[in-house]
Every structure is written in C-alpha cells, then in structure tokens.
Enzyme design. Structure first.
Site, short mmCIF file in Angstrom:
data_model
loop_
_atom_site.label_atom_id
_atom_site.label_comp_id
_atom_site.label_asym_id
_atom_site.label_seq_id
_atom_site.Cartn_x
_atom_site.Cartn_y
_atom_site.Cartn_z
N HIS A 1 -34.14 -12.16 -10.15
CA HIS A 1 -34.29 -13.54 -10.60
C HIS A 1 -35.26 -14.26 -9.67
O HIS A 1 -35.19 -14.10 -8.44
CB HIS A 1 -32.93 -14.25 -10.59
N CYS B 1 -28.95 -19.13 -14.23
CA CYS B 1 -29.98 -18.13 -13.91
C CYS B 1 -29.49 -16.70 -14.10
O CYS B 1 -30.28 -15.76 -14.09
CB CYS B 1 -30.48 -18.34 -12.49
N ASN C 1 -39.21 -21.15 -11.18
CA ASN C 1 -37.91 -20.65 -11.62
C ASN C 1 -37.69 -21.09 -13.07
O ASN C 1 -37.47 -22.28 -13.32
CB ASN C 1 -36.82 -21.22 -10.70
N1 ACO Z 1 -41.41 -31.19 -0.15
C1 ACO Z 1 -41.31 -31.51 1.16
N2 ACO Z 1 -40.14 -31.57 1.81
C2 ACO Z 1 -39.02 -31.29 1.10
C3 ACO Z 1 -39.05 -30.96 -0.26
C4 ACO Z 1 -40.32 -30.93 -0.89
N3 ACO Z 1 -40.46 -30.61 -2.19
N4 ACO Z 1 -37.79 -30.73 -0.69
C5 ACO Z 1 -36.99 -30.92 0.37
N5 ACO Z 1 -37.73 -31.25 1.46
C6 ACO Z 1 -37.27 -31.53 2.80
C7 ACO Z 1 -35.82 -31.95 2.85
O1 ACO Z 1 -35.68 -33.32 2.61
C8 ACO Z 1 -35.45 -31.56 4.26
O2 ACO Z 1 -35.86 -32.56 5.12
P1 ACO Z 1 -34.89 -33.02 6.35
O3 ACO Z 1 -34.73 -31.78 7.19
O4 ACO Z 1 -35.68 -34.12 6.98
O5 ACO Z 1 -33.63 -33.45 5.70
C9 ACO Z 1 -36.27 -30.32 4.55
O6 ACO Z 1 -37.35 -30.33 3.58
C10 ACO Z 1 -35.51 -29.04 4.41
O7 ACO Z 1 -34.74 -29.08 3.21
P2 ACO Z 1 -33.85 -27.87 2.75
O8 ACO Z 1 -33.15 -28.24 1.48
O9 ACO Z 1 -33.02 -27.36 3.88
O10 ACO Z 1 -34.98 -26.81 2.44
P3 ACO Z 1 -34.83 -25.30 2.12
O11 ACO Z 1 -35.61 -24.50 3.07
O12 ACO Z 1 -33.37 -24.91 1.91
O13 ACO Z 1 -35.55 -25.17 0.70
C11 ACO Z 1 -34.91 -24.98 -1.60
C12 ACO Z 1 -35.07 -25.91 -0.40
C13 ACO Z 1 -36.29 -24.45 -1.93
C14 ACO Z 1 -34.35 -25.77 -2.76
C15 ACO Z 1 -33.96 -23.83 -1.20
O14 ACO Z 1 -32.79 -24.35 -0.66
C16 ACO Z 1 -33.59 -22.94 -2.37
O15 ACO Z 1 -34.40 -22.20 -2.87
N6 ACO Z 1 -32.30 -22.96 -2.79
C17 ACO Z 1 -31.77 -22.05 -3.78
C18 ACO Z 1 -32.24 -22.36 -5.17
C19 ACO Z 1 -31.57 -21.37 -6.11
O16 ACO Z 1 -31.50 -20.19 -5.86
N7 ACO Z 1 -31.02 -21.86 -7.20
C20 ACO Z 1 -30.23 -20.98 -8.03
C21 ACO Z 1 -30.83 -20.71 -9.26
S1 ACO Z 1 -31.16 -22.15 -10.19
C22 ACO Z 1 -30.07 -22.15 -11.54
O17 ACO Z 1 -29.14 -21.44 -11.63
C23 ACO Z 1 -30.36 -23.20 -12.64
#
Ligand code: ACO
Length: 336
Positions: free
Chosen positions: A259, A119, A289
């Site tokens: 980003h 990214c 993204n």
């Molecule tokens: N729908 C419903 N529930 C979900 C989903 C979904 N799509 N995805 C995960 N959950 C659940 C999980 O299983 C978890 O359940 P649990 O508590 O029972 O285990 C709960 O939701 C919380 O999961 P988290 O992973 O803690 O959720 P979070 O609030 O962190 O959001 C996300 C997840 C959106 C992926 C976030 O962590 C994020 O944005 N991370 C950074 C992404 C990023 O910046 N990437 C870098 C760039 S990408 C690149 O370089 C290619």
C-alpha cells in the site's frame, strides 16, 4: 486416486484509471504552509491525480478501470458474476458504488456490494472475491479498488492534504488449477484505532447539518504519528507472517506490492522481509495515497514485467485499523 488439483482464484487481467489533472507539491505550496522538500522527504510524494469534474466521482473511475480490465481479458460485461468495490469514498452512502458500476458497465448478470476497509479495502475485497471463485459459486468476479480522496480531504489541513490522491484499479478473478492465484492471506482489524483515522461527519452518528459542516467534520481526520507507528509494524508483521508460514525466502519473492501510504512505511516493510528496492513496487511519487486503489494501480503499472509463476506479496494498512498481507502467484506473462 491422485488428489484433484486445488482450485484457486487467479488474477487474469488488470485495468486502471487515473484522472488527467495533476496536483503538484508546488501547487500545494500555494494552498497551505508546506514545501516540496518536506513533502518529498516525509512521504515520497511529488504529485497526485485529482478528479476535477464535479459530475464524476468514484463510480466513474471504477467503471473506467473495470472496462479496461474486461476489454483486455476479452470478457463481456454480461459474463461477470459479481462486482466488489473497495472504497471509503462511495458516490453516496447508498446505494453501493458496486450497483452504479454494474449499471454503467452493463454487467446485467452481476450482483455486488461495497467493502469499506480504507487502505486495506482492496486486499480484503480480493480475499472475499477469491472465496466466491474458489468455492465454485462464481466463474468471474471483478474486484475494484477506487477512491476519490480529494472529495473528503481538507485542503486547509497541511497534515493530510499533501498525502492523498484519486484513482481506481480493477482486477478480474477466474478459477485456476495450475498452482497460480491467491494462495494465502492474513487479515486483521483493531477498532481501538478508529479515532486515529476517520471521517467523523455524515454518518448516522453525526448526520450532515450546518453545524457539522461548519466544524469541517465531513473531512478526513488523521493523527498521522499514531497511524504511522501502527502502520510500520502492522504491514511489516503481516508480510513477514505470510512469508514465514509459507516458507517463502526473500529470493522466492519477485515483488512486494505495498500500500502506498508513505515511502518510509514501504521501506520498513521491505527491510523486514529482506527485500532490496528492486523488488518493491513504488509509484507513490506520482499518485500519492489513493487509499483502496494503490494495490491494483501498482499491479497495472508493473503488469508488463510480471511473468506466470512470479510470487507477489501484497501488504496494506489503513483506517479502522485494518491491515494484512496476501501471497499471490501471478498467472500470466505480461506484455510491455
Ligand atoms: N508541511 C510542512 N510541515 C508539516 C506538514 C506539511 N505538509 N504536515 C505536518 N507538518 C509539521 C507538523 O505540524 C509537525 O510540526 P511540529 O513538530 O512543529 O508540531 C512536523 O511537521 C512533524 O509532524 P508529524 O506529523 O510528526 O510528521 P510525520 O513525519 O509523522 O509525517 C505523515 C506526517 C506524513 C502524515 C506521517 O505521519 C504518515 O505518513 N502517517 C501515516 C499515514 C498512513 O499510513 N495512513 C494510513 C493509510 S490512509 C487510510 O487508510 C485512508
């Protein structure tokens, strides 16, 4: 004798390409155990664009964006000296997507190569291209960010498939001596984060075999929580560093160009910089993204509102880990 003006590399045109097909949160609800409310509140995303045509891939989108960029600038493809393509979804591991774009464009005099920084790829490619222009080596460099994330996303993994979309953006860099252009950049990598965001299969460590495909190793894997924690700090710190070392106050900045990984990460970066929502480019709701394409897609969407002399801070964080920020003084008045 007065100092001769500093030569910088200015963005003189922007082009974008988004595939026409949309994948909405309602569509995803039918594919995995998720819901619109969760996706919108956790990420800010409502829909993404998907390149459905199996005979087209990243080079196609990159070429379309580059062609629009050159057409708007009135620059012929054979006037381009170099093409840099930031991508983690090249059409093939090699040859470089830049070579395919060079051929499709008919940029007969250009050389080029791909930059893999996830990214942060467009940000890193922008700096690389700028140095080629600033040094006097080249007059016109095309910098492209393009990714077909739908081809490496596992649509059975709800934690990643809701995030990513496809798209491409291109900018033309040309020399400037009027104080506009790329004025400063900070870049970082931290390879200790390599395990948190990666595509484990298909490289020389785990070449594609029936076993790697059965284990779904050719798909993107992400530890979302670990990446989130680092991204919030990394993007905000890099943007703040650019402001501090250039004495830029919040009032000096027209736009943060972040980003588009997650609306919460964008908001945290803006808060750290002291910027209100009216100064932040956000289009994640419609595109998700798009990895290396997010920054030039923002520039394309906001181009009409930009004026010569506007200060922009571009900031990104991605797999690697890679991250950074760039201070850019916009070079021309956009037309609505
Ligand atoms: N729908 C419903 N529930 C979900 C989903 C979904 N799509 N995805 C995960 N959950 C659940 C999980 O299983 C978890 O359940 P649990 O508590 O029972 O285990 C709960 O939701 C919380 O999961 P988290 O992973 O803690 O959720 P979070 O609030 O962190 O959001 C996300 C997840 C959106 C992926 C976030 O962590 C994020 O944005 N991370 C950074 C992404 C990023 O910046 N990437 C870098 C760039 S990408 C690149 O370089 C290619």
């Amino acid at each position: 004798m007065p100092d001769s003006p500093r030569t910088t590399a200015a963005i003189t045109s922007v082009g974008t390409y988004l595939p026409p097909d949309r994948l909405t949160n309602a569509d995803l609800e039918k594919m995995v155990d998720t819901n619109d409310e969760w996706i919108r509140s956790r990420t800010g995303i409502s829909e993404r664009r998907i390149l459905r045509d199996p005979d087209k891939a990243t080079a196609f989108m990159a070429t379309e964006a580059a062609r629009q960029c050159l057409d708007k600038a009135g620059v012929a493809p054979d006037q381009v000296d170099c093409i840099l393509v930031a991508t983690v979804t090249p059409d093939m591991l090699f040859p470089a997507t830049a070579c395919l774009v060079q051929d499709a464009l008919g940029a007969t005099k250009a050389w080029g190569y791909d930059i893999s920084a996830a990214c942060s790829g467009f940000l890193f490619a922008l700096t690389t291209g700028a140095k080629l222009v600033e040094s006097g080596m080249h007059q016109r460099v095309l910098v492209i960010g393009a990714d077909t994330m739908s081809r490496i996303v596992d649509y059975t993994d709800r934690a990643t498939c809701v995030i990513f979309g496809d798209g491409a953006g291109a900018v033309l860099l040309e020399a400037a001596t009027d104080g506009t252009g790329l004025l400063d950049a900070v870049h970082h990598v931290d390879g200790t984060g390599a395990g948190s965001l990666r595509q484990p299969g298909g490289g020389s460590m785990r070449p594609a075999t029936h076993e790697t495909v059965d284990a779904r190793l050719h798909y993107l894997k992400q530890d979302g929580r670990a990446v989130f924690k680092r991204a919030v700090v990394g993007m905000a710190e890099a943007a703040a560093e650019i402001m501090e070392r250039n004495d830029l106050a919040p009032d000096d900045i027209r736009y943060l160009v972040p980003h588009q990984a997650n609306l919460r990460i964008i908001e945290a970066t803006a808060r750290r910089m002291g910027l209100g929502a009216d100064k932040v480019m956000v289009n994640i709701e419609h595109y998700g993204n798009t990895t290396a394409a997010t920054l030039p897609l923002c520039l394309g969407d906001w181009e009409g509102q930009l004026r010569a002399g506007d200060n922009l801070v571009l900031a990104a964080f991605g797999g690697g880990f890679t991250w950074g920020a760039t201070w850019l003084k916009w070079a021309y008045d956009g037309s609505e």
